[in-house]
Design a protein around this motif. Structure first.
Motif, mmCIF file in Angstrom:
data_model
loop_
_atom_site.group_PDB
_atom_site.id
_atom_site.type_symbol
_atom_site.label_atom_id
_atom_site.label_comp_id
_atom_site.label_asym_id
_atom_site.label_seq_id
_atom_site.Cartn_x
_atom_site.Cartn_y
_atom_site.Cartn_z
ATOM 1 N N PRO A 37 4.512 -4.038 -4.449
ATOM 2 C CA PRO A 37 3.674 -5.245 -4.977
ATOM 3 C C PRO A 37 2.460 -5.335 -4.243
ATOM 4 C CG PRO A 37 5.009 -5.672 -3.251
ATOM 5 C CD PRO A 37 5.464 -4.316 -3.569
ATOM 6 N N ALA A 38 1.473 -5.890 -5.177
ATOM 7 C CA ALA A 38 0.020 -5.904 -4.714
ATOM 8 C C ALA A 38 -0.130 -6.709 -3.465
ATOM 9 C CB ALA A 38 -0.830 -6.582 -5.817
ATOM 10 N N THR A 39 0.555 -7.401 -3.137
ATOM 11 C CA THR A 39 0.638 -8.088 -1.699
ATOM 12 C C THR A 39 0.635 -7.208 -0.531
ATOM 13 O OG1 THR A 39 3.085 -8.636 -1.989
ATOM 14 C CG2 THR A 39 1.444 -10.348 -2.661
ATOM 15 N N ILE A 40 1.319 -6.215 -0.739
ATOM 16 C CA ILE A 40 1.361 -5.306 0.062
ATOM 17 C C ILE A 40 0.468 -3.890 0.027
ATOM 18 C CG2 ILE A 40 2.975 -3.208 1.299
ATOM 19 C CD1 ILE A 40 5.237 -5.136 0.752
ATOM 20 N N ASN A 41 0.434 -3.614 -1.156
ATOM 21 C CA ASN A 41 -0.422 -2.308 -1.525
ATOM 22 C C ASN A 41 -1.986 -2.743 -1.471
ATOM 23 O OD1 ASN A 41 1.174 -0.148 -1.973
ATOM 24 N ND2 ASN A 41 1.135 -0.344 -4.227
ATOM 25 N N ASP A 42 -2.434 -3.753 -1.916
ATOM 26 C CA ASP A 42 -3.850 -4.024 -1.702
ATOM 27 C C ASP A 42 -4.346 -4.006 -0.191
ATOM 28 O OD1 ASP A 42 -3.952 -4.301 -4.498
ATOM 29 O OD2 ASP A 42 -4.036 -6.423 -4.515
ATOM 30 N N PRO A 43 -3.644 -5.001 0.620
ATOM 31 C CA PRO A 43 -4.229 -4.680 2.057
ATOM 32 C C PRO A 43 -4.124 -3.115 2.558
ATOM 33 C CG PRO A 43 -2.857 -6.496 1.919
ATOM 34 C CD PRO A 43 -2.795 -5.634 0.658
ATOM 35 N N PHE A 44 -3.063 -2.547 2.083
ATOM 36 C CA PHE A 44 -2.883 -1.197 2.966
ATOM 37 C C PHE A 44 -3.897 -0.300 2.047
ATOM 38 C CE2 PHE A 44 -1.009 3.092 2.198
ATOM 39 C CZ PHE A 44 -0.669 3.426 3.528
ATOM 40 N N ARG A 45 -4.232 -0.655 0.883
ATOM 41 C CA ARG A 45 -5.270 -0.014 0.335
ATOM 42 C C ARG A 45 -6.855 0.238 1.053
ATOM 43 N NH1 ARG A 45 -4.467 -1.427 -4.306
ATOM 44 N NH2 ARG A 45 -3.122 0.477 -5.054
ATOM 45 N N GLN A 46 -6.922 -1.133 1.484
ATOM 46 C CA GLN A 46 -8.129 -1.281 2.333
ATOM 47 C C GLN A 46 -8.133 -0.661 3.569
ATOM 48 O OE1 GLN A 46 -8.560 -5.714 1.944
ATOM 49 N NE2 GLN A 46 -9.067 -5.790 0.028
#
Length: 133
Positions: free
Chosen positions: A48-57
């Protein structure tokens, strides 16, 4: 043998709608077919984006050249042989079980792989020394 598949949700669907369909609608139909064909393992890796987006940053700070995959899920099957894949996909029950996938899955973006699986560490314990297969 391991067979893996990445899926992206169809445009206009939320990640939650996609995962609800996959887990609550599709899987109950699919699991008996997997068992019928000797598939011994199925694992779903939800991204989910809720995990992936902060990880990506965060990963950009570590190594800006790395990319974090943006698919919605990664599925891993354990099967007796590569032939199992075509046997399942040609089964009329499977064709019926995936008949609604076009409402939820962007099938044009699916990425598949097949190969062997060697686990070297589990539960913090070394299972087998590293070797070249």
């Amino acid at each position: 043998m391991k067979f893996t598949l990445t899926h992206y949700r169809k445009a206009g669907r939320t990640h939650e709608e996609f995962m609800e369909w996959l887990v609550l609608v599709h899987l109950p139909k699919a699991i008996p077919i997997f068992q019928k064909h000797g598939i011994t393992g199925y694992a779903l890796f939800d991204t989910p984006a809720t995990i992936n987006d902060p990880f990506r940053q965060a990963i950009q700070q570590v190594n800006p050249t790395w990319e974090v995959a943006d698919y919605d899920c990664f599925i891993e099957y354990t099967l007796p042989s590569v032939d199992t894949i075509t046997n399942v996909m040609g089964d009329p029950e499977w064709i019926e079980a995936v008949s609604d996938q076009y409402d939820y899955v962007d099938v044009t973006k699916a990425l598949l792989s097949v190969g062997t699986h060697t686990q070297y560490l589990a539960g913090g314990n070394v299972l087998s020394p590293p070797t070249i297969l």
